[in-house]
Design an enzyme around this catalytic site. Structure first.
Site, PDB file in Angstrom:
ATOM      1  N   ASP A  68       0.824  -1.210   0.000  1.00  0.00           N
ATOM      2  CA  ASP A  68       0.000   0.000   0.000  1.00  0.00           C
ATOM      3  C   ASP A  68       0.857   1.258   0.000  1.00  0.00           C
ATOM      4  OD1 ASP A  68       0.964  -0.458   2.560  1.00  0.00           O
ATOM      5  OD2 ASP A  68      -0.986  -0.933   3.409  1.00  0.00           O
ATOM      6  N   ASN A 137      -7.337  -3.118  14.266  1.00  0.00           N
ATOM      7  CA  ASN A 137      -8.743  -3.298  13.860  1.00  0.00           C
ATOM      8  C   ASN A 137      -8.918  -4.476  12.896  1.00  0.00           C
ATOM      9  OD1 ASN A 137      -7.700  -2.404  11.462  1.00  0.00           O
ATOM     10  ND2 ASN A 137      -8.950  -0.551  11.316  1.00  0.00           N
ATOM     11  N   HIS A 139      -7.214  -4.979  10.075  1.00  0.00           N
ATOM     12  CA  HIS A 139      -6.912  -4.745   8.652  1.00  0.00           C
ATOM     13  C   HIS A 139      -5.626  -5.442   8.228  1.00  0.00           C
ATOM     14  CE1 HIS A 139      -4.525  -0.697   9.313  1.00  0.00           C
ATOM     15  NE2 HIS A 139      -3.736  -1.737   9.430  1.00  0.00           N
ATOM     16  N   GLU A 144      -9.532  -1.918   5.330  1.00  0.00           N
ATOM     17  CA  GLU A 144     -10.176  -1.651   6.607  1.00  0.00           C
ATOM     18  C   GLU A 144     -11.445  -2.496   6.751  1.00  0.00           C
ATOM     19  OE1 GLU A 144      -8.422  -0.111   8.520  1.00  0.00           O
ATOM     20  OE2 GLU A 144      -7.781   1.891   7.903  1.00  0.00           O
TER      21      GLU A 144
HETATM   22  P1  PGA Z   1       2.190  -2.136  12.788  1.00  0.00           P
HETATM   23  O1  PGA Z   1       1.027  -1.934  11.722  1.00  0.00           O
HETATM   24  O2  PGA Z   1       3.021  -3.248  12.260  1.00  0.00           O
HETATM   25  O3  PGA Z   1       2.951  -0.848  12.804  1.00  0.00           O
HETATM   26  O4  PGA Z   1       1.531  -2.448  14.079  1.00  0.00           O
HETATM   27  C1  PGA Z   1       0.420  -3.075  11.204  1.00  0.00           C
HETATM   28  C2  PGA Z   1      -0.688  -2.676  10.260  1.00  0.00           C
HETATM   29  O5  PGA Z   1      -1.285  -1.615  10.465  1.00  0.00           O
HETATM   30  O6  PGA Z   1      -0.963  -3.439   9.331  1.00  0.00           O
END
Ligand code: PGA
Length: 263
Positions: A68, A137, A139, A144
């Site tokens: 992304d 969450n 994702h 999302e």
């Molecule tokens: P993080 O983010 O590895 O910084 O916890 C993971 C994500 O949002 O997919």
């Protein structure tokens, strides 16, 4: 789904790196990696970097596709995922920058950029191993909750929880972009193998929903239950809400070698 519970985040990174290195070697010198930003895969990248430095892993002809990118950041912004992938993946893993791809969040025609990205992944022969973190969450990538389980690369609006989670990288939450381009859940599911890493208590609910909840758009990562070759590597804190954890420990104990795995 193979679930490996490690005692520390460092061990989780090393176990995940071993699994990725195994798939990459099987795929050959032109292996295609799917790479993720965020803090979760950093220990995994360190494990791969060590192998590259020791000469047991060569990624000089391999390619990579990031999941992304933010929309609307100025070119070269250090918070762009292009810059992050360069720093955490391309340079330490000694990959050819020409072979490392990130969706173009600065494109004039964003829809076309998404279609071009899907075409580029296909032209490279598809992703051999997709590295993933998971958001608090649920994702994966920037898919999302409420994302289509069949989605492809597209423009998405970031939800507020994700913007809050990512604000730590920016001067203030107002600077966190509101939109992004992200591979879809359908795109991620096309990878031949998936290695997901999660550490810390803040991920415990997401990990439980991913592994033991219903397959649901409310936890986009739960679509991985429909993939045949997924390894989820977590530390104790991220595993703390798994109901079947005794079962996972036992299966791992009886499969100490990274051998051919069919989930
Ligand atoms: P993080 O983010 O590895 O910084 O916890 C993971 C994500 O949002 O997919």
């Amino acid at each position: 789904m193979e679930i490996v519970i490690c005692s520390t985040p460092e061990e989780a990174g090393e176990v995940a790196a071993a699994r990725v290195a195994q798939v990459v070697k099987e795929a050959g010198p032109r292996a295609v990696l799917g790479v993720a930003t965020g803090s979760s895969p950093l220990a995994l990248y360190e494990g791969l970097t060590r192998r590259v430095e020791e000469g047991t892993l060569d990624l000089s002809e391999a390619s990579a596709f990031a999941l992304d990118e933010y929309v609307g950041l100025p070119a070269g912004d250090p918070n762009s995922y292009a810059a992050t992938i360069d720093k955490t993946v391309t340079v330490p893993l000694k990959m050819n920058p020409a072979n490392v791809h990130v969706p173009d969040g600065a494109a004039e025609d964003l829809k076309q950029a998404c279609e071009d990205y899907e075409a580029a992944i296909k032209a490279a022969g598809g992703v051999d191993v997709q590295i993933l973190g998971i958001g608090s969450n649920g994702h994966i990538g920037f898919n999302e909750p409420s994302s289509s389980l069949a989605s492809r690369t597209r423009i998405k609006t970031l939800n507020e929880r994700t913007r809050e989670d990512n604000a730590r990288y920016f001067a203030s939450i107002d600077d966190v972009p509101r939109h992004c381009l992200t591979q879809g859940l359908g795109t991620i599911m096309d990878a031949r193998a998936v290695v997901l890493v999660a550490q810390g208590e803040g991920k415990a609910d997401a990990v439980a929903a991913l592994a033991e909840g219903p397959v649901s758009t409310m936890c986009p990562g739960s679509i991985l239950q429909m993939h045949r070759t997924v390894t989820v590597v977590v530390d104790e804190a991220a595993a703390s809400k798994l109901k079947l954890r005794e079962y996972y420990d036992v299966t791992y104990e009886h499969k100490p070698e990274w051998q051919e795995f069919d989930a």
